[in-house]
Design an enzyme around this catalytic site. Structure first.
Site, PDB file in Angstrom:
ATOM      1  N   TYR A  17      67.787 -51.172  68.379  1.00 39.51           N
ATOM      2  CA  TYR A  17      66.993 -50.019  68.802  1.00 39.51           C
ATOM      3  C   TYR A  17      65.548 -50.476  68.880  1.00 39.51           C
ATOM      4  O   TYR A  17      64.932 -50.802  67.861  1.00 39.51           O
ATOM      5  CB  TYR A  17      67.170 -48.909  67.776  1.00 39.51           C
ATOM      6  CG  TYR A  17      66.418 -47.632  68.054  1.00 39.51           C
ATOM      7  CD1 TYR A  17      66.566 -46.955  69.260  1.00 39.51           C
ATOM      8  CD2 TYR A  17      65.579 -47.080  67.089  1.00 39.51           C
ATOM      9  CE1 TYR A  17      65.901 -45.777  69.500  1.00 39.51           C
ATOM     10  CE2 TYR A  17      64.908 -45.894  67.313  1.00 39.51           C
ATOM     11  CZ  TYR A  17      65.075 -45.243  68.528  1.00 39.51           C
ATOM     12  OH  TYR A  17      64.410 -44.075  68.757  1.00 39.51           O
ATOM     13  N   TYR A 171      73.497 -38.573  62.904  1.00 39.84           N
ATOM     14  CA  TYR A 171      72.726 -39.588  62.186  1.00 39.84           C
ATOM     15  C   TYR A 171      71.580 -38.955  61.398  1.00 39.84           C
ATOM     16  O   TYR A 171      71.415 -39.175  60.201  1.00 39.84           O
ATOM     17  CB  TYR A 171      72.174 -40.628  63.166  1.00 39.84           C
ATOM     18  CG  TYR A 171      71.283 -41.649  62.504  1.00 39.84           C
ATOM     19  CD1 TYR A 171      71.825 -42.803  61.968  1.00 39.84           C
ATOM     20  CD2 TYR A 171      69.913 -41.442  62.378  1.00 39.84           C
ATOM     21  CE1 TYR A 171      71.010 -43.738  61.320  1.00 39.84           C
ATOM     22  CE2 TYR A 171      69.107 -42.356  61.733  1.00 39.84           C
ATOM     23  CZ  TYR A 171      69.656 -43.507  61.210  1.00 39.84           C
ATOM     24  OH  TYR A 171      68.859 -44.401  60.561  1.00 39.84           O
ATOM     25  N   HIS A 172      70.777 -38.161  62.075  1.00 35.60           N
ATOM     26  CA  HIS A 172      69.585 -37.629  61.433  1.00 35.60           C
ATOM     27  C   HIS A 172      69.906 -36.499  60.466  1.00 35.60           C
ATOM     28  O   HIS A 172      69.093 -36.159  59.606  1.00 35.60           O
ATOM     29  CB  HIS A 172      68.579 -37.168  62.495  1.00 35.60           C
ATOM     30  CG  HIS A 172      68.094 -38.295  63.351  1.00 35.60           C
ATOM     31  ND1 HIS A 172      68.683 -38.608  64.558  1.00 35.60           N
ATOM     32  CD2 HIS A 172      67.127 -39.208  63.154  1.00 35.60           C
ATOM     33  CE1 HIS A 172      68.073 -39.658  65.078  1.00 35.60           C
ATOM     34  NE2 HIS A 172      67.125 -40.042  64.251  1.00 35.60           N
ATOM     35  N   LYS A 540      51.575 -31.839  58.578  1.00 35.39           N
ATOM     36  CA  LYS A 540      52.224 -32.843  59.432  1.00 35.39           C
ATOM     37  C   LYS A 540      51.424 -32.948  60.731  1.00 35.39           C
ATOM     38  O   LYS A 540      51.728 -32.288  61.722  1.00 35.39           O
ATOM     39  CB  LYS A 540      53.659 -32.427  59.739  1.00 35.39           C
ATOM     40  CG  LYS A 540      54.633 -32.530  58.583  1.00 35.39           C
ATOM     41  CD  LYS A 540      55.031 -33.970  58.291  1.00 35.39           C
ATOM     42  CE  LYS A 540      55.744 -34.601  59.461  1.00 35.39           C
ATOM     43  NZ  LYS A 540      56.023 -36.036  59.196  1.00 35.39           N
ATOM     44  N   ASP A 544      54.856 -36.627  64.961  1.00 33.23           N
ATOM     45  CA  ASP A 544      55.942 -37.082  64.086  1.00 33.23           C
ATOM     46  C   ASP A 544      56.709 -35.882  63.553  1.00 33.23           C
ATOM     47  O   ASP A 544      56.151 -35.023  62.884  1.00 33.23           O
ATOM     48  CB  ASP A 544      55.347 -37.901  62.937  1.00 33.23           C
ATOM     49  CG  ASP A 544      56.326 -38.135  61.797  1.00 33.23           C
ATOM     50  OD1 ASP A 544      57.525 -38.310  62.092  1.00 33.23           O
ATOM     51  OD2 ASP A 544      55.887 -38.137  60.638  1.00 33.23           O
ATOM     52  N   HIS A 546      59.578 -36.160  61.593  1.00 29.90           N
ATOM     53  CA  HIS A 546      60.385 -36.465  60.410  1.00 29.90           C
ATOM     54  C   HIS A 546      59.761 -35.752  59.211  1.00 29.90           C
ATOM     55  O   HIS A 546      58.846 -36.253  58.571  1.00 29.90           O
ATOM     56  CB  HIS A 546      60.449 -37.977  60.174  1.00 29.90           C
ATOM     57  CG  HIS A 546      61.305 -38.690  61.178  1.00 29.90           C
ATOM     58  ND1 HIS A 546      60.825 -39.100  62.391  1.00 29.90           N
ATOM     59  CD2 HIS A 546      62.617 -39.049  61.148  1.00 29.90           C
ATOM     60  CE1 HIS A 546      61.794 -39.696  63.071  1.00 29.90           C
ATOM     61  NE2 HIS A 546      62.890 -39.665  62.340  1.00 29.90           N
TER      62      HIS A 546
END
Length: 672
Positions: A17, A171-172, A540, A544, A546
């Site tokens: 990736y 996945y996340h 934040k 981003d 996450h």
């Protein structure tokens, strides 16, 4: 059956990736990796590209080229795939909210090169549901976002039949705290929501619908509990087969096959003793290759140093070589499924399937996964599960080598180089991308651009499939920001619940009971000395998304007595400073994992100074190399936390002391 080398299975697609700085730099990296034996591409796009902004947007400042390659228009896409034959390459693209646009650019580039789109093969990660829950690169509300997914599926099934138009991504979810049962349940609920939306569109005839099911792929996570992870993947296959037969009537078992790619768990990689990440990655890979019936069709492995920063080309080569050793040196591919017939495996699979079915029923009872997102139910469940994981690490119940046990170590020769064992992006990359973007705008035909954007807006406001007008935009030279803004005007934007309003069971305190009691006393007494309760702003900034760490800090802070201001992701420095002023907070904590910490922290500090808040303490957390951490402290940041700082009790005690020191009070020191 006796294994022989003559009946070896073909290995999976091997990817890394990657993408950074610019289309030109990323193209050189791709061609180098392909020459080393990589068999497919997995393209990482930067955050402005993923969230529909041009490189010169104020919201893109500091983010251009940081976590992926910036693609602003078709000329960037052409440079990205220079000398790479699109009709012979299997390309995976991680995009989500802007998936229809990046796929349109890819198809438009193929058409410009005289390549029939019917020959294109690859995957678009186009799962917006998990973006609302974990990764945060959503733009539009759920209904139009699901419409965009349906449009890409309906278009590709007819016109790009070898392409996997959506990649349902659990996945996340795991990175956001999902247990294996939750990962199974929420991913399969997403699959149902996507297929139901496609079926409801009426664009696909009933007899063609099994071909839609065949093109659905998944992207999963594999963690360190590799036996459980292997069972999870067998459960995925069993449940997907049953679901597509019973709910959608797909008779051909080949079309019901669970097709998935994988990246093993980056969340479990540690900054402390990072050499241990090598064996973690290999063991996690074993979970997705050991069982033949549940073997991944494509694998990409993180590099050993991703918890520290951006991997170098050599680090990516090491990750690729891990795959090659597994595929070509071992005898793994010479056997049928070696786990068939194991009562232990069968029992664990049944346990996971039964648990996932119960959770699917919970979600369906609320009206499906979209309703469960809008109510905040799933987000709260994930935040709670992640909290439990961190609690287990803090308490030592979950052992992480080098982090909460076996911390003694010699200095690692892997991290001793002058580059700190990570690659630094070119500081001029953002300026160069902006200059290329502006030159592109000057060179294109503005009448063609206006007409294409008008057609795109008209399609968005109607029931017309969005893909033909998006491809027209690509060929006309429309930019990513223009495409994104046109759909923003049509669809609006969305801010989902943050999930931090969970109720913490007081019988199971977050962390060690004596430390939590001590923290509550420190927070309360410091508030009394300062004349009002302590208030913390968790911010934040930038693009981003996450938010897992920020959410856990917010939950923990609230539990030990802070008043907490947390408004979710994607805030501007101006919004953060304004909130700090209006809320009268005692400290601002910034969470940035995209590598844009230097630019964004500087902007927040500047905005605070403009509001006469220069003395307000600011701390920062994220994937921040030591040299950058030192620079942030020089700029005025009071403390910097990185993945090695896993203990939230310790962080809370530090925050109290930073507030005390900033207000002339004596520090209280370490917890006992």
């Amino acid at each position: 059956m006796v294994a022989t080398r003559n009946n070896r299975d073909q290995p999976w697609l091997m990817r890394t990736y990657s993408g950074h700085s610019s289309a030109r730099a990323s193209n050189a990296l791709y061609r180098t990796n392909l020459a080393k034996g990589q068999t497919g591409l997995s393209v990482a796009f930067d955050l402005p590209t993923q969230t529909g902004y041009d490189a010169d947007s104020p919201l893109a400042r500091g983010e251009v080229g940081k976590v992926g390659v910036p693609i602003s228009h078709i000329e960037d896409m052409s440079q990205l795939f220079d000398q790479i034959p699109l009709d012979r390459m299997n390309t995976s693209m991680t995009i989500n909210a802007t998936a229809a646009w990046l796929l349109a650019l890819y198809i438009g580039l193929a058409q410009r090169r005289g390549i029939d789109p019917k020959t294109l093969s690859g995957t678009t990660q186009n799962d917006i549901i998990k973006e609302y829950l974990s990764r945060g690169t959503y733009i539009y509300p759920p209904a139009p976002s699901m419409r965009l997914i349906a449009d890409t599926i309906n278009y590709t099934v007819k016109h790009v039949p070898k392409w996997n138009p959506t990649n349902i991504c659990s996945y996340h979810l795991q990175e956001a705290g999902a247990t294996p049962v939750q990962e199974l349940a929420y991913a399969l609920c997403t699959g149902m929501a996507v297929l139901d939306r496609v079926r409801a569109s009426g664009e696909i005839r009933a007899e063609e619908f099994p071909q839609v099911v065949e093109r659905i792929s998944f992207f999963v996570n594999a963690g360190m509990r590799f036996v459980e992870e292997c069972c999870k993947l067998r459960a995925f296959g069993e449940m997907w087969d049953a679901l597509t037969l019973s709910r959608y009537g797909v008779e051909d078992p080949k079309l019901r096959r669970f097709r998935y790619g994988v990246q093993v768990n980056s969340l479990g990689l540690t900054e402390a003793q990072p050499e241990n990440n090598v064996q973690r990655i290999v063991l996690e890979m074993l979970a997705v290759v050991l069982s033949k019936r549940a073997r991944a069709r494509a694998i990409q492995l993180p590099a050993w140093n991703e918890a520290m920063g951006l991997p170098r080309p050599w680090d990516q080569q090491w990750a690729l070589r891990m795959q090659q050793v597994m595929a070509f040196e071992t005898d793994l591919l010479e056997y049928e499924d070696i786990l068939d017939g194991s009562p232990v495996i069968a029992a664990k699979v049944k346990e996971l399937v039964d648990g996932a079915r119960r959770e699917i029923d919970n979600v369906e009872a609320q009206g499906g996964i979209i309703a469960a997102i809008e109510s905040g139910y799933i987000k709260r469940e994930l935040v709670s599960s992640h909290m439990n994981r961190l609690r287990a690490i803090e308490a030592g119940e979950m052992k992480i080598i080098g982090v909460n046990c076996f911390q003694e170590t010699a200095e690692s020769p892997l991290t001793g180089g002058s580059d700190g064992a990570i690659m630094k992006t070119d500081p001029a990359a953002e300026r160069d991308q902006i200059e290329r973007l502006q030159a592109h705008r000057r060179a294109r035909n503005e009448a063609d651009v206006r007409a294409a954007l008008q057609a795109l807006g008209d399609a968005a406001r109607s029931t017309e499939n969005i893909m033909p007008s998006s491809i027209r935009c690509a060929l006309a030279g429309v930019t990513t920001g223009e495409w994104g803004d046109t759909l923003r005007n049509a669809f609006g934007e969305f801010r989902p619940p943050t999930g931090i309003d969970i109720a913490i069971d007081r019988r199971e305190l977050l962390g060690k009971k004596d430390q939590v009691s001590d923290l509550r006393e420190r927070v309360a007494s410091t508030g009394s000395e300062l004349g009002r309760p302590l208030k913390l702003l968790v911010g934040k900034p930038g693009l981003d998304g996450h938010s897992n760490g920020a959410e856990q800090v917010a939950v923990k802070a609230r539990d030990v007595g802070f008043e907490v201001v947390y408004d979710g992701i994607r805030l501007t420095p101006q919004q953060i400073a304004q909130a700090a002023q209006e809320e009268g907070v005692h400290l601002v904590g910034l969470s940035i994992l995209s590598g844009s910490h230097m630019e964004l922290v500087a902007s927040v500090l500047e905005e605070l100074r403009a509001r006469d808040l220069a003395d307000l303490p600011v701390i920062a957390g994220g994937i921040i190399p030591p040299a950058d951490a030192a620079k942030l402290v020089e700029m005025g940041v009071r403390a910097v936390y990185t993945p090695k700082d896993f203990n939230l009790n310790t962080i809370m005690a530090d925050i109290v002391d930073v507030i005390r020191a900033g207000n002339g009070l004596t520090r209280l020191g370490l917890l006992h």
